[in-house]
Design a protein around this motif. Sequence first.
Motif, PDB file in Angstrom:
ATOM      1  N   LEU A   1     -74.351   0.649  -2.441  1.00  0.00           N
ATOM      2  CA  LEU A   1     -73.328   0.601  -3.494  1.00  0.00           C
ATOM      3  C   LEU A   1     -71.966   0.199  -2.963  1.00  0.00           C
ATOM      4  O   LEU A   1     -70.996   0.152  -3.723  1.00  0.00           O
ATOM      5  CB  LEU A   1     -73.239   1.975  -4.177  1.00  0.00           C
ATOM      6  CG  LEU A   1     -74.523   2.486  -4.836  1.00  0.00           C
ATOM      7  CD1 LEU A   1     -74.309   3.879  -5.414  1.00  0.00           C
ATOM      8  CD2 LEU A   1     -74.999   1.522  -5.924  1.00  0.00           C
ATOM      9  N   HIS A   2     -71.901  -0.059  -1.634  1.00  0.00           N
ATOM     10  CA  HIS A   2     -70.648  -0.476  -0.996  1.00  0.00           C
ATOM     11  C   HIS A   2     -69.527   0.525  -1.288  1.00  0.00           C
ATOM     12  O   HIS A   2     -68.408   0.158  -1.680  1.00  0.00           O
ATOM     13  CB  HIS A   2     -70.239  -1.878  -1.480  1.00  0.00           C
ATOM     14  CG  HIS A   2     -71.327  -2.900  -1.340  1.00  0.00           C
ATOM     15  ND1 HIS A   2     -71.747  -3.393  -0.124  1.00  0.00           N
ATOM     16  CD2 HIS A   2     -72.103  -3.510  -2.282  1.00  0.00           C
ATOM     17  CE1 HIS A   2     -72.722  -4.268  -0.313  1.00  0.00           C
ATOM     18  NE2 HIS A   2     -72.965  -4.348  -1.613  1.00  0.00           N
ATOM     19  N   ALA A   3     -69.861   1.802  -1.105  1.00  0.00           N
ATOM     20  CA  ALA A   3     -68.904   2.875  -1.387  1.00  0.00           C
ATOM     21  C   ALA A   3     -68.806   3.812  -0.197  1.00  0.00           C
ATOM     22  O   ALA A   3     -69.738   3.929   0.609  1.00  0.00           O
ATOM     23  CB  ALA A   3     -69.334   3.651  -2.630  1.00  0.00           C
ATOM     24  N   ASP A   4     -67.672   4.481  -0.092  1.00  0.00           N
ATOM     25  CA  ASP A   4     -67.468   5.446   0.973  1.00  0.00           C
ATOM     26  C   ASP A   4     -68.412   6.639   0.784  1.00  0.00           C
ATOM     27  O   ASP A   4     -68.610   7.105  -0.349  1.00  0.00           O
ATOM     28  CB  ASP A   4     -66.018   5.941   0.945  1.00  0.00           C
ATOM     29  CG  ASP A   4     -65.730   6.915   2.068  1.00  0.00           C
ATOM     30  OD1 ASP A   4     -65.588   6.471   3.210  1.00  0.00           O
ATOM     31  OD2 ASP A   4     -65.664   8.133   1.786  1.00  0.00           O
ATOM     32  N   PRO A   5     -69.036   7.144   1.868  1.00  0.00           N
ATOM     33  CA  PRO A   5     -69.955   8.285   1.734  1.00  0.00           C
ATOM     34  C   PRO A   5     -69.336   9.494   1.041  1.00  0.00           C
ATOM     35  O   PRO A   5     -70.003  10.171   0.254  1.00  0.00           O
ATOM     36  CB  PRO A   5     -70.323   8.607   3.194  1.00  0.00           C
ATOM     37  CG  PRO A   5     -70.152   7.308   3.910  1.00  0.00           C
ATOM     38  CD  PRO A   5     -68.990   6.633   3.243  1.00  0.00           C
ATOM     39  N   ALA A   6     -68.051   9.750   1.308  1.00  0.00           N
ATOM     40  CA  ALA A   6     -67.389  10.885   0.671  1.00  0.00           C
ATOM     41  C   ALA A   6     -67.303  10.678  -0.839  1.00  0.00           C
ATOM     42  O   ALA A   6     -67.491  11.630  -1.624  1.00  0.00           O
ATOM     43  CB  ALA A   6     -65.997  11.082   1.256  1.00  0.00           C
ATOM     44  N   ALA A   7     -67.042   9.444  -1.260  1.00  0.00           N
ATOM     45  CA  ALA A   7     -66.968   9.152  -2.694  1.00  0.00           C
ATOM     46  C   ALA A   7     -68.333   9.304  -3.349  1.00  0.00           C
ATOM     47  O   ALA A   7     -68.445   9.821  -4.467  1.00  0.00           O
ATOM     48  CB  ALA A   7     -66.434   7.733  -2.904  1.00  0.00           C
ATOM     49  N   VAL A   8     -69.381   8.869  -2.655  1.00  0.00           N
ATOM     50  CA  VAL A   8     -70.736   9.029  -3.190  1.00  0.00           C
ATOM     51  C   VAL A   8     -71.080  10.507  -3.306  1.00  0.00           C
ATOM     52  O   VAL A   8     -71.652  10.960  -4.306  1.00  0.00           O
ATOM     53  CB  VAL A   8     -71.763   8.302  -2.304  1.00  0.00           C
ATOM     54  CG1 VAL A   8     -73.183   8.547  -2.828  1.00  0.00           C
ATOM     55  CG2 VAL A   8     -71.477   6.811  -2.271  1.00  0.00           C
ATOM     56  N   GLY A   9     -70.720  11.277  -2.276  1.00  0.00           N
ATOM     57  CA  GLY A   9     -70.976  12.722  -2.316  1.00  0.00           C
ATOM     58  C   GLY A   9     -70.272  13.390  -3.479  1.00  0.00           C
ATOM     59  O   GLY A   9     -70.842  14.250  -4.153  1.00  0.00           O
ATOM     60  N   ALA A  10     -69.038  12.981  -3.717  1.00  0.00           N
ATOM     61  CA  ALA A  10     -68.292  13.532  -4.857  1.00  0.00           C
ATOM     62  C   ALA A  10     -68.954  13.144  -6.170  1.00  0.00           C
ATOM     63  O   ALA A  10     -69.007  13.932  -7.119  1.00  0.00           O
ATOM     64  CB  ALA A  10     -66.846  13.040  -4.817  1.00  0.00           C
ATOM     65  N   GLY A  11     -69.481  11.922  -6.239  1.00  0.00           N
ATOM     66  CA  GLY A  11     -70.168  11.477  -7.444  1.00  0.00           C
ATOM     67  C   GLY A  11     -71.421  12.291  -7.716  1.00  0.00           C
ATOM     68  O   GLY A  11     -71.723  12.640  -8.861  1.00  0.00           O
ATOM     69  N   LEU A  12     -72.151  12.627  -6.661  1.00  0.00           N
ATOM     70  CA  LEU A  12     -73.350  13.442  -6.822  1.00  0.00           C
ATOM     71  C   LEU A  12     -73.004  14.854  -7.274  1.00  0.00           C
ATOM     72  O   LEU A  12     -73.789  15.506  -7.959  1.00  0.00           O
ATOM     73  CB  LEU A  12     -74.139  13.495  -5.506  1.00  0.00           C
ATOM     74  CG  LEU A  12     -74.703  12.162  -4.995  1.00  0.00           C
ATOM     75  CD1 LEU A  12     -75.478  12.387  -3.697  1.00  0.00           C
ATOM     76  CD2 LEU A  12     -75.589  11.506  -6.039  1.00  0.00           C
ATOM     77  N   ALA A  13     -71.819  15.335  -6.897  1.00  0.00           N
ATOM     78  CA  ALA A  13     -71.394  16.682  -7.292  1.00  0.00           C
ATOM     79  C   ALA A  13     -71.084  16.781  -8.780  1.00  0.00           C
ATOM     80  O   ALA A  13     -70.882  17.878  -9.307  1.00  0.00           O
ATOM     81  CB  ALA A  13     -70.157  17.096  -6.484  1.00  0.00           C
ATOM     82  N   LEU A  14     -71.052  15.622  -9.468  1.00  0.00           N
ATOM     83  CA  LEU A  14     -70.806  15.620 -10.908  1.00  0.00           C
ATOM     84  C   LEU A  14     -71.890  16.385 -11.659  1.00  0.00           C
ATOM     85  O   LEU A  14     -71.636  17.021 -12.675  1.00  0.00           O
ATOM     86  CB  LEU A  14     -70.757  14.166 -11.402  1.00  0.00           C
ATOM     87  CG  LEU A  14     -70.619  13.934 -12.905  1.00  0.00           C
ATOM     88  CD1 LEU A  14     -69.208  14.298 -13.345  1.00  0.00           C
ATOM     89  CD2 LEU A  14     -70.908  12.465 -13.245  1.00  0.00           C
TER      90      LEU A  14
END
Length: 389
Positions: free
Chosen positions: A42-55
């Motif tokens: 997804l060409h995204a920062d791992p921290a941003a992906v982790g935050a997205g999963l926390a949704l």
Amino acid sequence: MTIADNRAPTWWSLTPLVFGAFVVAAEGTILTGVLPQLSRDLHADPAAVGAGLALYPLVYVFGAPTLAVLAGGRSQRLICALGLVTFALGNLIAASAGTLAILMVGRLVAALGACAYIPNAGARALSLGADRRGRVLSIVASGFTAATLVGAPVGIYLASLSSWRYVLVLIAAGALAVVIAQWFSRLRDNPVSTMSMREWLAFVTQRRMLAILLLTFTVVLGEFVVYAYISLVAQHNVHATPAQTATVVLVFGIGSTTGTLLGGFLVDRYGWHRVLWTALTVIATVLLLLPFATHPIAFGAALVVWGLFGWMLTPAQTNRLLHAYPDNGAVLITLNASAVQLGVATGGLAGAAVTSTLGPAALATTGAVIVWIALAAAALTRSTRQPNS
């Protein structure tokens, strides 16, 4: 009504609900396990992906009560089916994601489906009888622990062979298969409890209700301060390699699966109050001693005990709510599950703060302090009430 309604339900009638819980839980654990792949694709920062999963857990906290109000009076079987279809649609959206935003949309849709399915599946299961409800809820919940024990490792392995996208499509197919199976289940089909939002708020803000839910939230928060970062704890305590960390998760999963099933039996045999206080004491003690478990055998043993008693909390607390408010099954399951999800999300955030400020060495101690405070507060509150309140 279907011909299934004319046949007496049996323990086997719970099978579709267990598989439904398995499918719903497997999705989140698999995505967490393939976070590096998600970040790359997804060409995204791992921290941003982790935050997205926390949704996901945050959506559940607010979505489940709202959907419960909107679904009032409708068939539990129908709501379970619609929930799983929505969950499947969310996974298909996530599987097609080319950006983090689309992935989050898919997770949002999937979370709303889970909000509709989980509490009503639990309420349908309770139709087996009040004298079995501890075992019933534990059997259904075993689908969640099995997803951690078996589903996550298998899903992560399949994702490594092909892609996480194909795994999400497989999960969506599994959800649709459960739709059909649960539709023809022998379990009684009752209407969802009818409550307006005002009645819901009045119900949930009762002092007794808040005390029970606050205990669930606080204990889960304390546990997930540690469990959300168990890989860091394992590295700190026993210098675990990634492969050994996978074994650590497996060991914990064995304990939690056993505890889920055993907890329901013990609740039916000895009552929720004995199981609850024993579980709380053991959880608090294990977390307090975990920093001293620096040998792999001692560390593994601590995790087995923690998993065993930690997962007894949910059936004990749910039965406590059902004992206090016997005519509100789906509502109570929704509320307790929301308290659990809020504890999971808050525990993860609190654990991140502890890790960044005090380091991994402080995680278990912090979690233990939180659980001991919850235990002490609950004991003080209990002394002013009846023993079974």
